[in-house]
Design an enzyme around this catalytic site. Structure first.
Site, PDB file in Angstrom:
ATOM      1  N   LYS A  46       1.063  -1.262   0.126  1.00  0.00           N
ATOM      2  CA  LYS A  46      -0.091   0.182  -0.078  1.00  0.00           C
ATOM      3  C   LYS A  46       0.977   1.605   0.034  1.00  0.00           C
ATOM      4  CE  LYS A  46      -3.330  -0.425  -0.157  1.00  0.00           C
ATOM      5  NZ  LYS A  46      -3.903  -0.854  -1.973  1.00  0.00           N
ATOM      6  N   HIS A 101       7.505  -7.410  -2.314  1.00  0.00           N
ATOM      7  CA  HIS A 101       7.254  -6.799  -0.755  1.00  0.00           C
ATOM      8  C   HIS A 101       8.489  -7.390   0.782  1.00  0.00           C
ATOM      9  CE1 HIS A 101       3.688  -4.663  -1.887  1.00  0.00           C
ATOM     10  NE2 HIS A 101       2.761  -5.494  -2.119  1.00  0.00           N
ATOM     11  N   SER A 131      -4.669   3.153   3.680  1.00  0.00           N
ATOM     12  CA  SER A 131      -5.275   2.433   3.223  1.00  0.00           C
ATOM     13  C   SER A 131      -5.589   1.026   2.587  1.00  0.00           C
ATOM     14  CB  SER A 131      -3.679   2.558   2.136  1.00  0.00           C
ATOM     15  OG  SER A 131      -4.106   1.936   0.191  1.00  0.00           O
TER      16      SER A 131
HETATM   17  P1  A3P Z   1      -5.069   5.090  -1.172  1.00  0.00           P
HETATM   18  O1  A3P Z   1      -6.187   3.240  -1.120  1.00  0.00           O
HETATM   19  O2  A3P Z   1      -4.498   5.621  -0.509  1.00  0.00           O
HETATM   20  O3  A3P Z   1      -5.160   5.523  -2.888  1.00  0.00           O
HETATM   21  P2  A3P Z   1      -0.370  -0.297  -3.277  1.00  0.00           P
HETATM   22  O4  A3P Z   1      -0.053  -0.753  -5.453  1.00  0.00           O
HETATM   23  O5  A3P Z   1       1.280  -0.253  -3.046  1.00  0.00           O
HETATM   24  O6  A3P Z   1      -0.739  -1.933  -3.142  1.00  0.00           O
HETATM   25  O7  A3P Z   1      -0.314   1.174  -3.303  1.00  0.00           O
HETATM   26  C1  A3P Z   1      -2.075   1.553  -3.257  1.00  0.00           C
HETATM   27  C2  A3P Z   1      -1.642   2.673  -3.214  1.00  0.00           C
HETATM   28  O8  A3P Z   1      -1.455   4.227  -4.109  1.00  0.00           O
HETATM   29  C3  A3P Z   1      -3.456   3.880  -2.894  1.00  0.00           C
HETATM   30  O9  A3P Z   1      -3.789   4.170  -2.917  1.00  0.00           O
HETATM   31  C4  A3P Z   1      -3.692   4.266  -4.608  1.00  0.00           C
HETATM   32  O10 A3P Z   1      -4.884   4.783  -4.286  1.00  0.00           O
HETATM   33  C5  A3P Z   1      -2.001   5.130  -4.421  1.00  0.00           C
HETATM   34  N1  A3P Z   1      -2.164   5.183  -5.879  1.00  0.00           N
HETATM   35  C6  A3P Z   1      -1.385   4.011  -7.009  1.00  0.00           C
HETATM   36  N2  A3P Z   1      -1.551   5.257  -8.126  1.00  0.00           N
HETATM   37  C7  A3P Z   1      -1.423   5.992  -7.894  1.00  0.00           C
HETATM   38  C8  A3P Z   1      -0.932   7.722  -8.695  1.00  0.00           C
HETATM   39  N3  A3P Z   1      -0.761   7.329  -9.812  1.00  0.00           N
HETATM   40  N4  A3P Z   1      -1.151   8.730  -7.367  1.00  0.00           N
HETATM   41  C9  A3P Z   1      -1.242   9.089  -6.648  1.00  0.00           C
HETATM   42  N5  A3P Z   1      -1.499   7.170  -6.285  1.00  0.00           N
HETATM   43  C10 A3P Z   1      -1.520   6.179  -6.431  1.00  0.00           C
END
Ligand code: A3P
Length: 293
Positions: A46, A101, A131
Protein backbone atom coordinates in the site's frame (compact mmCIF):
# COMPACT_ATOMS: atom_id res chain seq x y z
CA UNK A 1 6.11 -21.66 9.40
CA UNK A 2 2.89 -20.84 11.23
CA UNK A 3 -0.36 -19.05 10.56
CA UNK A 4 -0.57 -15.55 11.97
CA UNK A 5 -4.17 -15.12 10.91
CA UNK A 6 -6.36 -16.87 8.38
CA UNK A 7 -5.07 -15.13 5.26
CA UNK A 8 -1.39 -14.93 6.23
CA UNK A 9 1.50 -17.31 6.14
CA UNK A 10 4.53 -16.55 8.25
CA UNK A 11 7.71 -17.50 6.39
CA UNK A 12 10.98 -16.95 8.27
CA UNK A 13 9.44 -14.20 10.35
CA UNK A 14 7.65 -12.42 7.51
CA UNK A 15 3.91 -12.48 6.69
CA UNK A 16 2.93 -13.33 3.13
CA UNK A 17 -0.50 -13.86 1.60
CA UNK A 18 -1.21 -17.53 2.09
CA UNK A 19 -3.43 -18.04 -0.93
CA UNK A 20 -0.86 -16.41 -3.22
CA UNK A 21 2.24 -18.40 -2.41
CA UNK A 22 3.78 -21.64 -3.45
CA UNK A 23 5.85 -22.92 -0.53
CA UNK A 24 8.31 -24.80 -2.71
CA UNK A 25 9.06 -21.63 -4.67
CA UNK A 26 9.40 -19.62 -1.46
CA UNK A 27 12.06 -21.99 -0.24
CA UNK A 28 14.04 -21.45 -3.45
CA UNK A 29 13.57 -17.69 -3.67
CA UNK A 30 16.93 -16.73 -2.21
CA UNK A 31 18.76 -18.76 -4.86
CA UNK A 32 16.84 -17.37 -7.83
CA UNK A 33 19.41 -16.31 -10.43
CA UNK A 34 19.65 -12.57 -10.79
CA UNK A 35 20.83 -10.87 -13.99
CA UNK A 36 22.87 -7.67 -13.95
CA UNK A 37 20.11 -5.79 -15.75
CA UNK A 38 17.26 -6.91 -13.49
CA UNK A 39 15.35 -4.23 -11.65
CA UNK A 40 13.33 -4.73 -8.49
CA UNK A 41 10.63 -2.41 -7.21
CA UNK A 42 10.47 -2.98 -3.47
CA UNK A 43 7.69 -1.62 -1.29
CA UNK A 44 5.81 -2.28 1.88
CA UNK A 45 2.21 -3.02 0.76
CA UNK A 46 0.00 0.00 0.00
CA UNK A 47 2.91 2.34 -0.57
CA UNK A 48 2.27 2.92 -4.27
CA UNK A 49 3.67 -0.30 -5.75
CA UNK A 50 1.30 -0.17 -8.70
CA UNK A 51 2.42 3.39 -9.38
CA UNK A 52 6.10 2.42 -9.52
CA UNK A 53 5.17 -0.58 -11.67
CA UNK A 54 3.49 1.73 -14.16
CA UNK A 55 6.38 4.21 -14.21
CA UNK A 56 9.10 1.61 -14.67
CA UNK A 57 7.10 -0.30 -17.28
CA UNK A 58 6.64 2.91 -19.27
CA UNK A 59 10.31 3.81 -18.94
CA UNK A 60 11.51 0.40 -20.12
CA UNK A 61 8.93 -0.61 -22.72
CA UNK A 62 8.08 1.66 -25.61
CA UNK A 63 4.93 -0.32 -26.40
CA UNK A 64 3.76 0.18 -22.84
CA UNK A 65 4.60 3.87 -22.89
CA UNK A 66 2.76 4.51 -26.12
CA UNK A 67 -0.06 2.06 -25.41
CA UNK A 68 0.66 0.19 -28.62
CA UNK A 69 0.98 -3.10 -26.72
CA UNK A 70 -1.89 -4.46 -24.76
CA UNK A 71 0.14 -5.89 -21.88
CA UNK A 72 -1.02 -5.30 -18.33
CA UNK A 73 1.36 -3.48 -16.02
CA UNK A 74 1.25 -6.34 -13.55
CA UNK A 75 2.69 -8.60 -16.26
CA UNK A 76 5.34 -6.06 -17.22
CA UNK A 77 6.51 -5.80 -13.61
CA UNK A 78 5.20 -8.98 -11.97
CA UNK A 79 5.38 -9.76 -8.29
CA UNK A 80 8.44 -11.82 -7.55
CA UNK A 81 7.10 -13.77 -4.58
CA UNK A 82 3.52 -13.97 -5.90
CA UNK A 83 3.55 -15.27 -9.44
CA UNK A 84 -0.21 -15.04 -9.99
CA UNK A 85 0.18 -14.48 -13.74
CA UNK A 86 2.15 -17.74 -13.95
CA UNK A 87 4.99 -16.28 -15.97
CA UNK A 88 8.23 -18.15 -16.49
CA UNK A 89 10.67 -15.80 -14.75
CA UNK A 90 13.69 -17.79 -15.85
CA UNK A 91 12.79 -17.50 -19.53
CA UNK A 92 11.58 -13.89 -19.33
CA UNK A 93 13.65 -11.72 -21.69
CA UNK A 94 15.84 -8.96 -20.27
CA UNK A 95 15.38 -6.43 -18.95
CA UNK A 96 13.19 -8.00 -16.29
CA UNK A 97 11.32 -5.81 -13.84
CA UNK A 98 10.06 -7.47 -10.66
CA UNK A 99 7.95 -6.08 -7.88
CA UNK A 100 8.29 -7.30 -4.34
CA UNK A 101 7.17 -6.67 -0.80
CA UNK A 102 9.90 -8.89 0.65
CA UNK A 103 12.14 -7.79 3.51
CA UNK A 104 15.83 -7.36 2.71
CA UNK A 105 16.77 -10.73 4.18
CA UNK A 106 14.50 -12.82 1.93
CA UNK A 107 15.36 -11.44 -1.52
CA UNK A 108 17.62 -13.39 -3.90
CA UNK A 109 21.23 -13.37 -2.75
CA UNK A 110 22.29 -12.31 -6.26
CA UNK A 111 20.90 -8.84 -5.64
CA UNK A 112 23.86 -8.31 -3.36
CA UNK A 113 26.27 -8.37 -6.29
CA UNK A 114 25.17 -4.74 -6.57
CA UNK A 115 24.65 -4.68 -10.33
CA UNK A 116 20.91 -5.30 -10.46
CA UNK A 117 19.00 -2.26 -9.29
CA UNK A 118 16.38 -1.78 -6.61
CA UNK A 119 13.92 1.10 -6.37
CA UNK A 120 12.55 1.24 -2.81
CA UNK A 121 9.36 3.27 -2.65
CA UNK A 122 8.13 4.27 0.80
CA UNK A 123 5.09 6.16 2.06
CA UNK A 124 4.18 7.76 5.36
CA UNK A 125 2.86 4.85 7.42
CA UNK A 126 -0.34 6.54 8.57
CA UNK A 127 -1.50 6.78 4.96
CA UNK A 128 -0.27 3.21 4.40
CA UNK A 129 -2.42 2.11 7.31
CA UNK A 130 -5.54 3.84 5.99
CA UNK A 131 -4.99 2.58 2.46
CA UNK A 132 -4.50 -0.93 3.87
CA UNK A 133 -7.65 -0.67 5.98
CA UNK A 134 -9.78 0.25 2.96
CA UNK A 135 -8.13 -2.41 0.84
CA UNK A 136 -9.05 -5.04 3.44
CA UNK A 137 -12.70 -4.10 3.07
CA UNK A 138 -12.60 -3.81 -0.71
CA UNK A 139 -11.08 -7.18 -1.57
CA UNK A 140 -11.22 -10.70 -0.23
CA UNK A 141 -7.45 -11.10 -0.67
CA UNK A 142 -6.81 -10.14 2.93
CA UNK A 143 -9.01 -10.55 5.97
CA UNK A 144 -11.59 -7.78 6.31
CA UNK A 145 -11.43 -5.63 9.42
CA UNK A 146 -14.27 -3.29 10.05
CA UNK A 147 -12.79 -0.89 12.57
CA UNK A 148 -9.69 1.24 12.31
CA UNK A 149 -8.97 0.50 15.95
CA UNK A 150 -8.65 -3.20 15.25
CA UNK A 151 -6.60 -2.62 12.13
CA UNK A 152 -4.34 -0.15 13.91
CA UNK A 153 -3.52 -2.74 16.58
CA UNK A 154 -2.73 -5.36 13.95
CA UNK A 155 -0.67 -2.93 11.89
CA UNK A 156 1.43 -1.76 14.81
CA UNK A 157 1.98 -5.35 15.92
CA UNK A 158 2.87 -6.49 12.40
CA UNK A 159 -0.02 -8.94 12.24
CA UNK A 160 -0.68 -7.91 8.65
CA UNK A 161 0.56 -8.72 5.18
CA UNK A 162 4.12 -7.35 5.09
CA UNK A 163 4.65 -7.71 8.87
CA UNK A 164 5.87 -4.63 10.75
CA UNK A 165 6.22 -1.54 8.60
CA UNK A 166 9.01 -0.28 10.90
CA UNK A 167 11.09 -3.43 10.39
CA UNK A 168 10.60 -3.38 6.62
CA UNK A 169 11.88 0.12 6.00
CA UNK A 170 14.56 0.04 8.70
CA UNK A 171 15.84 -3.32 7.48
CA UNK A 172 16.16 -2.15 3.90
CA UNK A 173 17.68 1.19 4.86
CA UNK A 174 20.18 -0.25 7.31
CA UNK A 175 21.35 -2.79 4.71
CA UNK A 176 21.36 -0.31 1.82
CA UNK A 177 25.13 -0.65 1.34
CA UNK A 178 24.67 -4.30 0.44
CA UNK A 179 22.51 -3.37 -2.55
CA UNK A 180 22.33 -1.04 -5.53
CA UNK A 181 19.29 0.74 -4.18
CA UNK A 182 17.55 4.10 -4.46
CA UNK A 183 14.98 5.33 -1.93
CA UNK A 184 12.10 7.44 -3.11
CA UNK A 185 8.96 8.53 -1.31
CA UNK A 186 5.37 8.34 -2.49
CA UNK A 187 4.92 11.90 -1.31
CA UNK A 188 7.86 13.17 -3.40
CA UNK A 189 6.25 11.50 -6.43
CA UNK A 190 2.90 13.03 -5.59
CA UNK A 191 4.34 16.51 -5.21
CA UNK A 192 6.52 16.44 -8.29
CA UNK A 193 5.95 13.47 -10.55
CA UNK A 194 8.15 14.74 -13.36
CA UNK A 195 11.21 15.24 -11.12
CA UNK A 196 10.64 11.82 -9.60
CA UNK A 197 10.46 10.20 -13.04
CA UNK A 198 13.71 11.93 -13.99
CA UNK A 199 15.35 10.74 -10.75
CA UNK A 200 14.26 7.18 -11.47
CA UNK A 201 15.53 7.43 -15.08
CA UNK A 202 18.87 8.69 -13.86
CA UNK A 203 19.22 5.83 -11.36
CA UNK A 204 18.24 3.30 -14.03
CA UNK A 205 20.59 4.96 -16.54
CA UNK A 206 17.73 5.42 -18.97
CA UNK A 207 18.16 8.43 -21.19
CA UNK A 208 14.65 9.17 -22.47
CA UNK A 209 13.80 11.95 -24.87
CA UNK A 210 11.80 14.91 -23.56
CA UNK A 211 8.76 13.63 -25.42
CA UNK A 212 9.09 10.19 -23.81
CA UNK A 213 9.46 11.70 -20.33
CA UNK A 214 6.24 13.65 -20.89
CA UNK A 215 4.51 10.43 -21.96
CA UNK A 216 5.79 8.47 -18.93
CA UNK A 217 4.51 11.21 -16.62
CA UNK A 218 1.14 11.32 -18.37
CA UNK A 219 0.76 7.53 -18.16
CA UNK A 220 1.49 7.66 -14.43
CA UNK A 221 -1.04 10.23 -13.27
CA UNK A 222 -3.70 8.99 -10.90
CA UNK A 223 -6.52 9.71 -13.34
CA UNK A 224 -4.86 7.99 -16.30
CA UNK A 225 -4.12 4.90 -14.25
CA UNK A 226 -7.55 4.81 -12.68
CA UNK A 227 -9.23 4.80 -16.07
CA UNK A 228 -6.84 2.37 -17.76
CA UNK A 229 -7.71 -1.28 -16.97
CA UNK A 230 -4.18 -2.36 -17.92
CA UNK A 231 -2.68 0.00 -15.36
CA UNK A 232 -4.87 -0.69 -12.34
CA UNK A 233 -5.45 -4.06 -10.73
CA UNK A 234 -9.21 -3.90 -10.70
CA UNK A 235 -10.02 -6.41 -13.38
CA UNK A 236 -7.47 -8.92 -12.22
CA UNK A 237 -8.48 -8.65 -8.56
CA UNK A 238 -12.17 -8.82 -9.42
CA UNK A 239 -11.72 -11.75 -11.75
CA UNK A 240 -9.53 -13.79 -9.43
CA UNK A 241 -10.83 -12.87 -5.98
CA UNK A 242 -13.96 -10.78 -6.20
CA UNK A 243 -14.26 -7.26 -4.90
CA UNK A 244 -16.73 -5.40 -2.77
CA UNK A 245 -17.55 -2.46 -5.05
CA UNK A 246 -19.45 -0.66 -2.31
CA UNK A 247 -16.12 -0.21 -0.55
CA UNK A 248 -14.49 1.69 -3.39
CA UNK A 249 -11.74 0.89 -5.84
CA UNK A 250 -8.09 -0.14 -5.89
CA UNK A 251 -7.09 3.30 -7.14
CA UNK A 252 -8.90 4.81 -4.18
CA UNK A 253 -7.79 8.38 -3.42
CA UNK A 254 -4.07 8.63 -4.07
CA UNK A 255 -3.53 11.53 -1.69
CA UNK A 256 -1.25 12.61 1.14
CA UNK A 257 -2.75 13.02 4.62
CA UNK A 258 -5.95 10.99 4.25
CA UNK A 259 -5.14 9.59 7.73
CA UNK A 260 -6.28 12.90 9.21
CA UNK A 261 -9.82 12.08 8.17
CA UNK A 262 -9.72 8.67 9.83
CA UNK A 263 -7.57 8.53 12.96
CA UNK A 264 -8.88 9.86 16.26
CA UNK A 265 -6.63 12.11 18.37
CA UNK A 266 -5.95 9.18 20.71
CA UNK A 267 -5.13 6.79 17.86
CA UNK A 268 -2.84 9.36 16.29
CA UNK A 269 -0.99 9.95 19.56
CA UNK A 270 -0.53 6.21 20.03
CA UNK A 271 0.82 5.94 16.49
CA UNK A 272 3.21 8.84 17.05
CA UNK A 273 4.52 7.33 20.24
CA UNK A 274 5.29 4.00 18.58
CA UNK A 275 6.69 5.70 15.47
CA UNK A 276 9.05 7.77 17.63
CA UNK A 277 10.22 4.75 19.55
CA UNK A 278 10.86 2.66 16.43
CA UNK A 279 12.23 5.29 14.08
CA UNK A 280 14.74 7.02 16.36
CA UNK A 281 17.65 8.51 14.36
CA UNK A 282 16.15 7.34 11.09
CA UNK A 283 17.30 9.81 8.44
CA UNK A 284 14.71 9.43 5.67
CA UNK A 285 12.13 12.20 5.66
CA UNK A 286 8.41 11.50 5.91
CA UNK A 287 5.75 13.86 4.61
CA UNK A 288 2.50 13.63 6.55
CA UNK A 289 0.57 16.48 5.01
CA UNK A 290 0.09 17.75 1.48
CA UNK A 291 1.09 21.28 2.53
CA UNK A 292 4.37 20.17 4.06
CA UNK A 293 7.65 20.66 2.17
P1 A3P B 1 -4.88 4.95 -1.51
O1 A3P B 1 -5.58 3.72 -1.02
O2 A3P B 1 -4.44 5.84 -0.39
O3 A3P B 1 -5.65 5.69 -2.55
P2 A3P B 1 -0.10 -0.39 -3.67
O4 A3P B 1 -0.02 -0.47 -5.13
O5 A3P B 1 1.24 -0.49 -3.00
O6 A3P B 1 -1.10 -1.32 -3.11
O7 A3P B 1 -0.57 1.10 -3.30
C1 A3P B 1 -1.87 1.52 -3.57
C2 A3P B 1 -1.99 2.97 -3.18
O8 A3P B 1 -1.27 3.77 -4.13
C3 A3P B 1 -3.45 3.46 -3.23
O9 A3P B 1 -3.53 4.47 -2.21
C4 A3P B 1 -3.52 4.05 -4.63
O10 A3P B 1 -4.57 4.95 -4.84
C5 A3P B 1 -2.14 4.75 -4.68
N1 A3P B 1 -1.75 5.07 -6.07
C6 A3P B 1 -1.64 4.25 -7.10
N2 A3P B 1 -1.34 4.93 -8.22
C7 A3P B 1 -1.23 6.23 -7.89
C8 A3P B 1 -0.96 7.43 -8.61
N3 A3P B 1 -0.74 7.42 -9.92
N4 A3P B 1 -0.94 8.59 -7.92
C9 A3P B 1 -1.18 8.61 -6.59
N5 A3P B 1 -1.46 7.51 -5.85
C10 A3P B 1 -1.49 6.33 -6.49
Amino acid sequence: MDNTNGSLLNFKGYNLLKSFVDIEKLEKMEDFEIRDDDVFIVTYPKSGTIWAQQILSSIYFEGHRNSTENTRTVERAPFFEYNKCKLDYVKMPSPRIFSSHLPYYLVPKGLKSKKAKIVYLYRNPKDVLISFFHFSKFTRIIEATYTIEHYLDNFLDGKVHGSRWFDHIRGWYEHRHDFNIMFLSYEEMKKDLRSSVLKICSFLEKDLSEEDVITVVRQATFQTMKSDPRANYEQIINYKFGVNKKEGTFMRKGTIGDWKLHLTVEQNERFDMIFKKNMKNFPLKFIWDINED
